[in-house]
Design an enzyme around this catalytic site. Sequence first.
Site, PDB file in Angstrom:
ATOM      1  N   LYS A 272      90.751  48.911  37.454  1.00  0.00           N
ATOM      2  CA  LYS A 272      90.608  48.759  36.011  1.00  0.00           C
ATOM      3  C   LYS A 272      89.998  50.023  35.403  1.00  0.00           C
ATOM      4  O   LYS A 272      89.155  50.695  36.009  1.00  0.00           O
ATOM      5  CB  LYS A 272      89.718  47.559  35.682  1.00  0.00           C
ATOM      6  CG  LYS A 272      90.313  46.216  36.071  1.00  0.00           C
ATOM      7  CD  LYS A 272      91.548  45.873  35.263  1.00  0.00           C
ATOM      8  CE  LYS A 272      92.046  44.462  35.507  1.00  0.00           C
ATOM      9  NZ  LYS A 272      91.177  43.415  34.958  1.00  0.00           N
ATOM     10  N   GLN A 332      84.701  38.715  47.530  1.00  0.00           N
ATOM     11  CA  GLN A 332      86.049  38.901  47.001  1.00  0.00           C
ATOM     12  C   GLN A 332      86.502  40.293  47.422  1.00  0.00           C
ATOM     13  O   GLN A 332      85.683  41.108  47.852  1.00  0.00           O
ATOM     14  CB  GLN A 332      86.041  38.772  45.485  1.00  0.00           C
ATOM     15  CG  GLN A 332      85.177  39.811  44.814  1.00  0.00           C
ATOM     16  CD  GLN A 332      84.323  39.243  43.701  1.00  0.00           C
ATOM     17  OE1 GLN A 332      84.091  38.053  43.621  1.00  0.00           O
ATOM     18  NE2 GLN A 332      83.824  40.121  42.836  1.00  0.00           N
ATOM     19  N   ASP A 402      77.236  36.675  43.857  1.00  0.00           N
ATOM     20  CA  ASP A 402      78.150  36.665  42.714  1.00  0.00           C
ATOM     21  C   ASP A 402      79.021  35.409  42.742  1.00  0.00           C
ATOM     22  O   ASP A 402      79.683  35.122  43.743  1.00  0.00           O
ATOM     23  CB  ASP A 402      79.019  37.927  42.773  1.00  0.00           C
ATOM     24  CG  ASP A 402      79.867  38.110  41.537  1.00  0.00           C
ATOM     25  OD1 ASP A 402      79.303  38.281  40.457  1.00  0.00           O
ATOM     26  OD2 ASP A 402      81.112  38.077  41.676  1.00  0.00           O
ATOM     27  N   ASN A 403      78.990  34.658  41.634  1.00  0.00           N
ATOM     28  CA  ASN A 403      79.884  33.498  41.471  1.00  0.00           C
ATOM     29  C   ASN A 403      79.887  32.547  42.675  1.00  0.00           C
ATOM     30  O   ASN A 403      80.954  32.204  43.207  1.00  0.00           O
ATOM     31  CB  ASN A 403      81.317  33.956  41.195  1.00  0.00           C
ATOM     32  CG  ASN A 403      81.470  34.531  39.807  1.00  0.00           C
ATOM     33  OD1 ASN A 403      80.804  34.125  38.870  1.00  0.00           O
ATOM     34  ND2 ASN A 403      82.352  35.511  39.685  1.00  0.00           N
ATOM     35  N   GLU A 431      74.118  33.525  41.160  1.00  0.00           N
ATOM     36  CA  GLU A 431      74.609  33.922  39.844  1.00  0.00           C
ATOM     37  C   GLU A 431      75.696  32.927  39.463  1.00  0.00           C
ATOM     38  O   GLU A 431      76.884  33.165  39.636  1.00  0.00           O
ATOM     39  CB  GLU A 431      75.153  35.355  39.890  1.00  0.00           C
ATOM     40  CG  GLU A 431      75.544  35.909  38.525  1.00  0.00           C
ATOM     41  CD  GLU A 431      77.047  35.842  38.254  1.00  0.00           C
ATOM     42  OE1 GLU A 431      77.442  36.101  37.109  1.00  0.00           O
ATOM     43  OE2 GLU A 431      77.823  35.542  39.184  1.00  0.00           O
TER      44      GLU A 431
END
Length: 673
Positions: A272, A332, A402-403, A431
């Site tokens: 990105k 991830q 994370d998540n 989180e």
Amino acid sequence: MNSLPPALGRLPIEDVTPSVAGGTLPAKAVVGEWVPVGVTTYREGHDAIGCNVAWHGPDGVARPFTRMVPGAPGTDRWHTTIRPDAVGAWSFTVEVFADPYLTWRDAVSKKLDAGQGPGDLANDLAEGALIMKAAEATVPAESVPEVVAAGKALLDTSLPLIGRVTLAMHLAELLWEHPVREFVTVGQAHPIWCDRVEALFSAWYEFFPRSEGAVVPVPSSGSIFGGKRKAVAKARHGTFATATERLPAVAAMGFDVLYMPPIHPIGTLNRKGPNNTLIAGPDDVGSPWAIGSAAGGHDAIHPQLGTPSDFRAFVKAADGLGLEIAMDLALQCAPDHPWVAEHPEWFTTRPDGTIAYAENPPKKYQDIYPLNFDNDPEGITAEILRVVLHWVSEGVKIFRVDNPHTKPMHFWHRLIWEVKAVDPDVLFLAEAFARPAMMHGLGRIGFTQSYTYFTWRTTPRELRDYCEELIAAADHMRPNFWPTTPDILPENLQHGGPPMFKIRAVLASLLSPAWGMYAGYELFEHVARPGAEEFIDSEKFQLRPRDWAGAEAAGRSLAGYITRLNEVRRANPALHWLRNLRFHEVDNDQVLCWSKRDPETGNTVLVVCSMDSRNVQWANTTLDMPALGLDWHDRFIATDQLAEVTFDWGQRNAVRLDPFLEPAHVFLVRPRG
């Protein structure tokens, strides 16, 4: 025929707390924390009962006998506190018993008050002597002569009645601590996991090490008058070495945990660009949460940050300044992560044969492949355990996860406790801005701390109600309050100006024992992407070097204020705990008033904070004086820890809060005289 319920013990034991998942999962505590234990119990008739807690530490050694005291009359609720003093697995058991001494003492007192004589009390005197005989085996050796003398006096007919009973009646305190117990009923053992203190009390600072780099001048393609080219600044990718230069300033502000987003190689496929654009240019750095490339995966370091030895030097430098490193654990992968080629079965394959990327409709994360934990769960779990223990061996003992709400609960339960079996000092912050049941569930299965909804609680009533919910959940969920994160810039900070930055810092740091701040907060960064609660030019996708020294010199920094808040936190033990938070009444719905009191030292802090960043607010307090350790009529000295002024206060006080001068009073409470 239906099976009968399990038989009760001689005396009922109900609603034991703390109890997580019916006692199948451990409740939470930290070293030195006073943990409240409660039980509901009763018995037939009018005879007295007693309760105590039997508890054991990680060493298996029984701790001192802890007697419970009755709560509000008519509730049949009993209470005490226990205080674990070591990291590890603890357990406690409630024991309920008939207390013949209290039954006897109560009956004799009533008969004496009714004017009954020796003949009326003959059996009571004999029964008392038997109780004294039994007590010889329960009291300490040095107290045995006192108990023996009381027993003899009860049987001595040469003494007047009052002389016969006085010695035994005066043993109430001794036999409270060392009771004669009959019909002892033992409840279920309940586990407690005791973490190190930082699991509850800590101040976090988040920065991207890649933004802590040099700023170098480069020629621009434009021109100025006279045809000369203008030099503009372009950020150069930071390294662990350049990020080390920022550590003294972070430590000087009083933070003790430094949290970094992922430091691993960043994928190049589908990388990105700035502001989450789909196409990255050759100099775009990508999102650090798109983990993995040809340079390695979750156990590797991004080459532009440095080498493993550079990371170790960074960790050592932080440790020397009193900063503990927290690492992001983001499970991830970027499309070019080594796992994608080596273990394609760990991902979800769509009907067209492609691997599914992450989506949170309408948002798309083409640069991230989620793991599918239902495909080869044993293989995935083993690999992630290996990765976590690798970083533990490198000195990382805190992971910001994370998540976690997007991964199976049983996976986290297994991973967390297998890691703690290797090193019990490892901590995990969830989180998870998710549904309440999920957030509480993550706390129950082992997460040490949790992000919260603090950011979106913007009125005194909302914040009070929410904090009271968190106190009620303290046995299984510990909050960590953050005013902003790289993902979240709430509207009140977009539009509230510098006073709102002060207000939210006061609330976060003094309501919760754990709080965190994302770099740039001290510079009042508040510009959002239009129509969103997100920063424009987000640091998630580009380098964001900051002129720290220039902001300080120009008076555009909140660093001094943050430093003072963290100094106040460290200096006052009352602010180190969660369960001691108490709210007080004020007559202005823009003002929040609360206090914390340390049960051991008596240290007491009282805070009155406006939540209006634009207007002066007046309020009148009605303080809960016993919550401050005072009687209702007492006066006390209130010394403001921010403005260095002192007031003579009582239960009712008038207070003025000016957001442009000081939106909060943070009082140290000291009784007069």
